[in-house]
Scaffold this motif. Structure first.
Motif, PDB file in Angstrom:
ATOM      1  N   GLU A 172      35.425  38.094  34.602  1.00  0.00           N
ATOM      2  CA  GLU A 172      36.724  38.249  34.635  1.00  0.00           C
ATOM      3  C   GLU A 172      37.434  39.318  35.330  1.00  0.00           C
ATOM      4  N   LYS A 173      36.373  40.552  35.140  1.00  0.00           N
ATOM      5  CA  LYS A 173      36.982  41.668  35.790  1.00  0.00           C
ATOM      6  C   LYS A 173      36.716  41.616  37.559  1.00  0.00           C
ATOM      7  N   ARG A 174      35.849  40.906  37.888  1.00  0.00           N
ATOM      8  CA  ARG A 174      35.277  40.638  39.193  1.00  0.00           C
ATOM      9  C   ARG A 174      36.424  39.681  39.876  1.00  0.00           C
ATOM     10  N   HIS A 175      36.675  38.527  39.131  1.00  0.00           N
ATOM     11  CA  HIS A 175      37.538  37.454  39.903  1.00  0.00           C
ATOM     12  C   HIS A 175      38.792  37.296  39.038  1.00  0.00           C
ATOM     13  N   GLY A 176      39.105  38.201  38.127  1.00  0.00           N
ATOM     14  CA  GLY A 176      40.553  38.098  37.602  1.00  0.00           C
ATOM     15  C   GLY A 176      40.742  36.711  36.834  1.00  0.00           C
ATOM     16  N   THR A 177      41.632  36.571  36.456  1.00  0.00           N
ATOM     17  CA  THR A 177      42.218  35.331  35.673  1.00  0.00           C
ATOM     18  C   THR A 177      42.833  34.196  36.803  1.00  0.00           C
ATOM     19  N   PRO A 178      42.157  33.025  37.108  1.00  0.00           N
ATOM     20  CA  PRO A 178      42.685  32.164  37.803  1.00  0.00           C
ATOM     21  C   PRO A 178      44.182  31.722  37.721  1.00  0.00           C
ATOM     22  N   GLU A 179      44.717  31.675  38.734  1.00  0.00           N
ATOM     23  CA  GLU A 179      46.066  31.006  38.534  1.00  0.00           C
ATOM     24  C   GLU A 179      46.469  29.863  39.353  1.00  0.00           C
ATOM     25  N   HIS A 180      46.446  28.736  38.465  1.00  0.00           N
ATOM     26  CA  HIS A 180      46.359  27.390  39.113  1.00  0.00           C
ATOM     27  C   HIS A 180      47.868  26.864  39.165  1.00  0.00           C
ATOM     28  N   HIS A 181      48.304  26.623  40.267  1.00  0.00           N
ATOM     29  CA  HIS A 181      49.596  25.924  40.417  1.00  0.00           C
ATOM     30  C   HIS A 181      49.541  24.338  40.639  1.00  0.00           C
ATOM     31  N   PRO A 182      50.390  23.854  39.857  1.00  0.00           N
ATOM     32  CA  PRO A 182      50.287  22.245  40.279  1.00  0.00           C
ATOM     33  C   PRO A 182      50.422  21.873  41.564  1.00  0.00           C
ATOM     34  N   ASP A 183      51.207  22.439  42.290  1.00  0.00           N
ATOM     35  CA  ASP A 183      51.738  22.280  43.677  1.00  0.00           C
ATOM     36  C   ASP A 183      50.477  22.536  44.591  1.00  0.00           C
ATOM     37  N   ALA A 184      49.489  23.421  44.043  1.00  0.00           N
ATOM     38  CA  ALA A 184      48.547  23.913  45.126  1.00  0.00           C
ATOM     39  C   ALA A 184      47.659  22.901  45.682  1.00  0.00           C
ATOM     40  N   PRO A 185      47.290  22.805  46.772  1.00  0.00           N
ATOM     41  CA  PRO A 185      46.109  21.838  47.136  1.00  0.00           C
ATOM     42  C   PRO A 185      44.926  22.077  46.527  1.00  0.00           C
ATOM     43  N   SER A 186      44.159  21.036  46.244  1.00  0.00           N
ATOM     44  CA  SER A 186      42.819  21.087  45.678  1.00  0.00           C
ATOM     45  C   SER A 186      41.953  21.850  46.779  1.00  0.00           C
TER      46      SER A 186
END
Length: 86
Positions: free
Chosen positions: A64-78
């Motif tokens: 978690e410290k290295r990557h942080g919390t992932p911010e997933h947006h529904p509009d973001a492309p996969s």
């Protein structure tokens, strides 16, 4: 009141898993080098068997410290969409 970080508690438990057998063997009169080797093996085995949950907490906190919390947006492309566009 602050919580103890998982890395600190895991390190303390690992040290105790080494120091307790070392002190017991030294009090029983074993040679210092043999006591240290046996205590290291016992500490390794104890930590491998009994400290799995603590080890996983340390691993998770480091991730978690290295990557942080992932911010997933529904509009973001996969990832697959991005790769297909390349």
């Amino acid at each position: 009141m602050s919580r103890i970080p998982p890395a600190v508690s895991y390190t303390v438990l690992r040290l105790l898993a080494f120091i307790v057998p070392l002190v017991i063997l030294l009090l029983l009169g074993f040679n210092e080098w043999y006591s240290a080797i046996i205590a290291a093996l016992v500490g390794f085995a104890v930590s491998l068997i009994f400290l799995r949950r603590s080890r996983e907490k340390v691993s998770h906190s480091l991730y978690e410290k290295r990557h942080g919390t992932p911010e997933h947006h529904p509009d973001a492309p996969s990832d697959e969409d991005v790769e297909d566009n390349l």
